[in-house]
Design an enzyme around this catalytic site. Structure first.
Site, PDB file in Angstrom:
ATOM      1  N   ARG A 169       0.840  -1.197   0.000  1.00  0.00           N
ATOM      2  CA  ARG A 169       0.000   0.000   0.000  1.00  0.00           C
ATOM      3  C   ARG A 169       0.871   1.242   0.000  1.00  0.00           C
ATOM      4  O   ARG A 169       1.909   1.292   0.646  1.00  0.00           O
ATOM      5  CB  ARG A 169      -0.883   0.022   1.255  1.00  0.00           C
ATOM      6  CG  ARG A 169      -1.788   1.238   1.338  1.00  0.00           C
ATOM      7  CD  ARG A 169      -2.477   1.341   2.684  1.00  0.00           C
ATOM      8  NE  ARG A 169      -1.554   1.483   3.799  1.00  0.00           N
ATOM      9  CZ  ARG A 169      -0.948   2.614   4.144  1.00  0.00           C
ATOM     10  NH1 ARG A 169      -1.146   3.715   3.446  1.00  0.00           N
ATOM     11  NH2 ARG A 169      -0.119   2.656   5.177  1.00  0.00           N
ATOM     12  N   VAL A 170       0.432   2.233  -0.764  1.00  0.00           N
ATOM     13  CA  VAL A 170       1.012   3.574  -0.695  1.00  0.00           C
ATOM     14  C   VAL A 170      -0.125   4.536  -0.385  1.00  0.00           C
ATOM     15  O   VAL A 170      -1.281   4.272  -0.709  1.00  0.00           O
ATOM     16  CB  VAL A 170       1.750   3.992  -1.994  1.00  0.00           C
ATOM     17  CG1 VAL A 170       3.025   3.181  -2.178  1.00  0.00           C
ATOM     18  CG2 VAL A 170       0.853   3.859  -3.204  1.00  0.00           C
ATOM     19  N   SER A 171       0.219   5.671   0.223  1.00  0.00           N
ATOM     20  CA  SER A 171      -0.797   6.627   0.659  1.00  0.00           C
ATOM     21  C   SER A 171      -1.205   7.606  -0.433  1.00  0.00           C
ATOM     22  O   SER A 171      -2.326   8.068  -0.465  1.00  0.00           O
ATOM     23  CB  SER A 171      -0.290   7.426   1.859  1.00  0.00           C
ATOM     24  OG  SER A 171      -0.024   6.556   2.921  1.00  0.00           O
ATOM     25  N   THR A 172      -0.273   7.940  -1.324  1.00  0.00           N
ATOM     26  CA  THR A 172      -0.572   8.940  -2.347  1.00  0.00           C
ATOM     27  C   THR A 172      -0.154   8.428  -3.718  1.00  0.00           C
ATOM     28  O   THR A 172       0.634   7.504  -3.843  1.00  0.00           O
ATOM     29  CB  THR A 172       0.178  10.260  -2.081  1.00  0.00           C
ATOM     30  OG1 THR A 172       1.578  10.018  -2.220  1.00  0.00           O
ATOM     31  CG2 THR A 172      -0.112  10.785  -0.691  1.00  0.00           C
ATOM     32  N   GLN A 218       3.613   8.316  -4.615  1.00  0.00           N
ATOM     33  CA  GLN A 218       4.445   7.213  -4.144  1.00  0.00           C
ATOM     34  C   GLN A 218       4.299   6.032  -5.100  1.00  0.00           C
ATOM     35  O   GLN A 218       3.352   5.954  -5.871  1.00  0.00           O
ATOM     36  CB  GLN A 218       4.043   6.811  -2.728  1.00  0.00           C
ATOM     37  CG  GLN A 218       4.245   7.915  -1.713  1.00  0.00           C
ATOM     38  CD  GLN A 218       3.656   7.571  -0.355  1.00  0.00           C
ATOM     39  OE1 GLN A 218       2.688   6.837  -0.255  1.00  0.00           O
ATOM     40  NE2 GLN A 218       4.249   8.123   0.682  1.00  0.00           N
TER      41      GLN A 218
END
Length: 165
Positions: free
Chosen positions: A7-10, A13
């Site tokens: 998972r990445v937040s934005t 990324q």
């Protein structure tokens, strides 16, 4: 079977680093999300839940990829563990199929939540300090009061289509 989750937040990324590490760890399936760790419903995570079976091991690159709340992390490890599913975090060397791994997991989960709370407190303190000095946050207004009033009048007259304003 080893099943990975990244998972990445934005959108700025990238998932490449996590995916490479999960493949190198032997994950046969990898589920992906591009959403904040604080969001409860994540499409990739929801699909992953459906796939986990007894004997599987959920693998993440780092503990904070799964969640930031200690409650969520403990739930994520405890429920599948009850169903015979293990958990591994590559960066923290956590493996809940062992007693030591379970202890380390609970310590890291507490630290992850502590870090998140510290960031929140620092951000809030910074915003409060800026407000005390008279600074306002947010984006600068694009329209002055006169232009805004004109746009509202045109809109309320319902003669000018919105996309031409």
């Amino acid at each position: 079977m080893l099943i990975g989750y990244a998972r990445v937040s934005t959108r700025d990324q990238h998932l490449n680093l996590q995916q490479d590490a999960l493949r190198a760890a032997g994950c046969e399936k990898i589920f992906l999300d591009e959403v904040s760790g604080t969001v409860a419903s994540r499409p990739g995570l929801d699909k992953l839940k459906e796939q986990l079976r007894s004997g599987d091991t959920l693998v993440v690159w780092r503990l904070d990829r799964l969640g930031r709340s200690i409650r969520d992390l403990i739930d994520w490890v405890s429920k599948p563990e009850h169903d015979g599913v293990g958990f591994k975090s590559l960066q923290e060397s956590i493996d809940t199929t062992t007693s030591n791994g379970k202890l380390v997991f609970h310590l890291f989960a507490a630290l992850a939540e502590f870090e998140r709370n510290l960031i929140r407190e620092r951000t809030r303190a910074g915003l409060d300090a800026a407000r005390a000095r008279g600074r306002k946050g947010g984006r600068p207004t694009a329209l002055d009061a006169e232009k805004r009033k004109l746009l509202i009048e045109l809109y309320e007259q319902k003669k000018t289509p919105i996309n031409t304003l």
